[in-house]
Motif scaffolding. Structure first.
Motif, short mmCIF file in Angstrom:
data_model
loop_
_atom_site.label_atom_id
_atom_site.label_comp_id
_atom_site.label_asym_id
_atom_site.label_seq_id
_atom_site.Cartn_x
_atom_site.Cartn_y
_atom_site.Cartn_z
N LEU A 190 0.96 -1.26 0.03
CA LEU A 190 -0.17 -0.01 0.11
C LEU A 190 0.77 1.24 0.03
CD1 LEU A 190 -2.79 1.51 0.46
CD2 LEU A 190 -2.10 1.42 2.93
N PHE A 191 0.52 2.17 -0.88
CA PHE A 191 1.12 3.34 -0.97
C PHE A 191 0.30 4.65 -0.46
CE2 PHE A 191 3.09 0.57 -3.87
CZ PHE A 191 4.51 0.65 -3.89
N ALA A 192 0.85 5.50 0.20
CA ALA A 192 -0.12 6.63 0.62
C ALA A 192 1.00 7.66 0.72
CB ALA A 192 -0.49 6.35 2.42
N SER A 193 0.23 8.80 0.12
CA SER A 193 0.87 10.28 0.22
C SER A 193 0.66 10.96 1.51
CB SER A 193 0.20 11.10 -0.87
OG SER A 193 0.49 12.30 -0.58
N CYS A 194 1.63 11.25 2.40
CA CYS A 194 1.36 11.75 3.54
C CYS A 194 1.71 12.96 4.09
CB CYS A 194 2.08 10.58 4.64
SG CYS A 194 1.68 8.86 4.40
#
Length: 232
Positions: A190-194
């Motif tokens: 899973l990739f998330a922009s944080c």
């Protein structure tokens, strides 16, 4: 109260619709409407109200705009569900599932539909606002919210029951960060922009979908114009 700056006039296939940037913003960072606005969801225009032409069927657009306004999907008898689903996917107002269904977030609620747009039980999250939703598989949805990740702002839920499966973990370096746009890979990542709300620093976090463990994170340029809107 709606301000002139927030109002938006749309010409859809010759029919005029008036709405607000706030309503269109509910469609999310990945939506068709995002290109009309700057990073703060202000129109790319100096005018108080600017008409934007959209070359789509106005009858179907009216149903989707109502969905954004109310969070509820009402389909008039004259509307073909298959075509409506195609329009919603084209505008990226809904997030398509691997099994042909879809989901859409509205405030702190996520509504899930099957391929015939029949609604599943509503998922009531514990958050005030959902930032993004992403299908992991046909049964599970990842939800990012306005809560810090360390406080449970990024979690996996059962798409059929709304039951929380687990919260994604963070290390000390990301305790002040909130998750925005989401993306998944074929190898269970899973990739998330944080974003850290205090320092405005941006990173891309990488998690193991199976365990919820943070695997790595990558720093973005020091001063990007805004958080990543889409991860693919």
């Amino acid at each position: 109260m709606v301000t002139p700056k927030d109002r938006v006039e749309l010409n859809v296939g010759g029919r005029i619709f008036e709405t607000t940037a706030t309503t269109l913003g509910i469609a999310g960072e990945k939506s068709f409407f995002r290109a009309m606005f700057d990073e703060n969801w202000n129109l790319h225009s100096d005018s108080a109200i600017t008409e934007h032409f959209i070359d789509r069927d106005p009858d179907y657009f009216a149903v989707l705009l109502s969905l954004l306004r109310t969070g509820e999907l009402y389909i008039p008898p004259k509307i073909d569900k298959r075509l409506l689903y195609r329009e919603a996917r084209s505008a990226k107002i809904v997030q398509a599932s691997p099994s042909g269904g879809c989901c859409v977030a509205h405030g702190g609620v996520v509504r899930v539909y099957d391929w015939m747009l029949e609604e599943h039980p509503i998922i009531h999250t514990e958050h005030h606002n959902v930032n993004d939703v992403c299908w992991v598989d046909s049964e599970s949805i990842v939800v990012s919210s306005d809560e810090k990740i360390a406080s449970g702002g990024l979690g996996l839920v059962n798409a059929s029951t709304g039951e929380s499966k687990y919260k994604f973990q963070v290390t000390d370096e990301l305790t002040g960060y909130k998750a925005g746009a989401l993306g998944v890979s074929s190898n269970d990542k899973l990739f998330a922009s944080c974003t850290d709300s205090s320092s405005r620093k941006h990173v891309i976090g990488v998690w193991d979908q199976v365990t919820g463990t943070l695997m790595n994170f990558f720093s973005c340029p020091p001063h990007p114009p805004h958080n990543a809107a889409r991860l693919q």
